[in-house]
Design a protein around this motif. Structure first.
Motif, mmCIF file in Angstrom:
data_model
loop_
_atom_site.group_PDB
_atom_site.id
_atom_site.type_symbol
_atom_site.label_atom_id
_atom_site.label_comp_id
_atom_site.label_asym_id
_atom_site.label_seq_id
_atom_site.Cartn_x
_atom_site.Cartn_y
_atom_site.Cartn_z
ATOM 1 N N UNK A 1 0.444 -1.108 0.149
ATOM 2 C CA UNK A 1 -0.191 -0.647 0.287
ATOM 3 C C UNK A 1 0.479 1.032 -0.268
ATOM 4 N N UNK A 2 1.832 1.247 0.718
ATOM 5 C CA UNK A 2 2.513 2.751 0.677
ATOM 6 C C UNK A 2 3.338 2.346 -0.175
ATOM 7 N N UNK A 3 4.287 1.443 -0.537
ATOM 8 C CA UNK A 3 4.657 1.521 -1.872
ATOM 9 C C UNK A 3 3.810 1.949 -3.547
ATOM 10 N N UNK A 4 2.799 1.716 -3.775
ATOM 11 C CA UNK A 4 1.541 1.620 -4.394
ATOM 12 C C UNK A 4 1.397 3.889 -4.676
ATOM 13 N N UNK A 5 1.123 3.559 -3.150
ATOM 14 C CA UNK A 5 0.575 5.410 -2.603
ATOM 15 C C UNK A 5 2.226 5.939 -3.014
ATOM 16 N N UNK A 6 3.488 5.452 -3.223
ATOM 17 C CA UNK A 6 4.750 6.285 -3.597
ATOM 18 C C UNK A 6 5.110 6.526 -5.467
ATOM 19 N N UNK A 7 4.148 5.785 -6.452
ATOM 20 C CA UNK A 7 4.228 4.891 -7.299
ATOM 21 C C UNK A 7 3.365 5.642 -7.452
ATOM 22 N N UNK A 8 1.938 6.000 -7.635
ATOM 23 C CA UNK A 8 0.548 6.415 -7.845
ATOM 24 C C UNK A 8 0.204 7.295 -7.654
ATOM 25 N N UNK A 9 0.509 8.750 -7.114
ATOM 26 C CA UNK A 9 -0.863 9.800 -6.426
ATOM 27 C C UNK A 9 -2.212 9.797 -7.022
ATOM 28 N N UNK A 10 -2.277 9.445 -7.852
ATOM 29 C CA UNK A 10 -3.868 9.441 -8.245
ATOM 30 C C UNK A 10 -4.533 8.203 -8.895
ATOM 31 N N UNK A 11 -3.960 7.263 -7.679
ATOM 32 C CA UNK A 11 -4.928 6.000 -6.902
ATOM 33 C C UNK A 11 -4.778 5.811 -5.498
ATOM 34 N N UNK A 12 -5.838 5.152 -5.188
ATOM 35 C CA UNK A 12 -6.630 5.254 -3.797
ATOM 36 C C UNK A 12 -6.169 3.438 -3.495
ATOM 37 N N UNK A 13 -5.407 3.790 -2.806
ATOM 38 C CA UNK A 13 -4.282 2.383 -2.475
ATOM 39 C C UNK A 13 -5.202 1.638 -0.339
ATOM 40 N N UNK A 14 -5.624 0.717 -0.668
ATOM 41 C CA UNK A 14 -5.437 -0.156 0.806
ATOM 42 C C UNK A 14 -5.339 -1.209 0.559
ATOM 43 N N UNK A 15 -4.821 -1.648 2.199
ATOM 44 C CA UNK A 15 -4.882 -3.068 2.273
ATOM 45 C C UNK A 15 -5.183 -3.597 3.904
ATOM 46 N N UNK A 16 -4.777 -5.289 3.574
ATOM 47 C CA UNK A 16 -6.421 -5.490 4.723
ATOM 48 C C UNK A 16 -6.275 -7.342 4.747
ATOM 49 N N UNK A 17 -5.987 -7.777 5.662
ATOM 50 C CA UNK A 17 -6.055 -8.537 6.183
ATOM 51 C C UNK A 17 -7.423 -9.718 6.477
ATOM 52 N N UNK A 18 -7.188 -10.660 5.427
ATOM 53 C CA UNK A 18 -8.151 -11.859 6.131
ATOM 54 C C UNK A 18 -8.685 -12.673 8.042
ATOM 55 N N UNK A 19 -7.110 -12.830 8.070
ATOM 56 C CA UNK A 19 -7.065 -13.485 9.204
ATOM 57 C C UNK A 19 -7.934 -12.755 10.519
ATOM 58 N N UNK A 20 -8.450 -13.109 10.981
ATOM 59 C CA UNK A 20 -9.240 -12.657 12.142
ATOM 60 C C UNK A 20 -8.261 -13.448 13.774
ATOM 61 N N UNK A 21 -7.782 -12.413 14.166
ATOM 62 C CA UNK A 21 -7.464 -13.658 15.543
ATOM 63 C C UNK A 21 -8.025 -12.793 16.562
ATOM 64 N N UNK A 22 -8.751 -14.090 17.208
ATOM 65 C CA UNK A 22 -9.671 -14.138 18.319
ATOM 66 C C UNK A 22 -8.779 -13.603 19.706
ATOM 67 N N UNK A 23 -9.170 -13.035 20.675
ATOM 68 C CA UNK A 23 -9.611 -12.057 21.959
ATOM 69 C C UNK A 23 -9.351 -13.045 22.566
ATOM 70 N N UNK A 24 -8.008 -13.496 23.415
ATOM 71 C CA UNK A 24 -8.193 -14.747 24.706
ATOM 72 C C UNK A 24 -9.947 -13.946 25.709
ATOM 73 N N UNK A 25 -10.065 -14.701 26.675
ATOM 74 C CA UNK A 25 -11.380 -14.426 27.204
ATOM 75 C C UNK A 25 -10.465 -14.132 28.734
ATOM 76 N N UNK A 26 -9.373 -14.781 28.792
ATOM 77 C CA UNK A 26 -8.592 -15.712 30.072
ATOM 78 C C UNK A 26 -8.754 -13.962 31.020
#
Length: 65
Positions: free
Chosen positions: A40-65
């Motif tokens: 995302x950061x590299x894309x923004x540096x290369x192409x200012x007229x394009x909107x870049x975002x990043x995401x992950x698809x692995x959800x980390x579960x919070x501990x209930x302890x």
């Protein structure tokens, strides 16, 4: 890895055939810890007229302890 490269080339070819400029790009990786934020950061540096975002698809579960 060869299969992913072929798929990437096909995707780029489809984008070019559509004839419309790319305005939004989402980089997606498993945990969104390193690869997609970097891309995302590299894309923004290369192409200012394009909107870049990043995401992950692995959800980390919070501990209930």
């Amino acid at each position: 890895q060869k299969r992913l490269r072929r798929q990437h080339r096909r995707t780029l070819a489809n984008i070019r055939r559509a004839g419309k400029p790319v305005r939004n790009v989402l980089f997606l990786c498993y945990g969104n810890i390193c690869r997609s934020p970097f891309a995302e950061i590299r894309g923004r540096a290369l192409l200012a007229d394009v909107k870049f975002e990043s995401a992950g698809f692995h959800v980390e579960r919070a501990s209930l302890d």
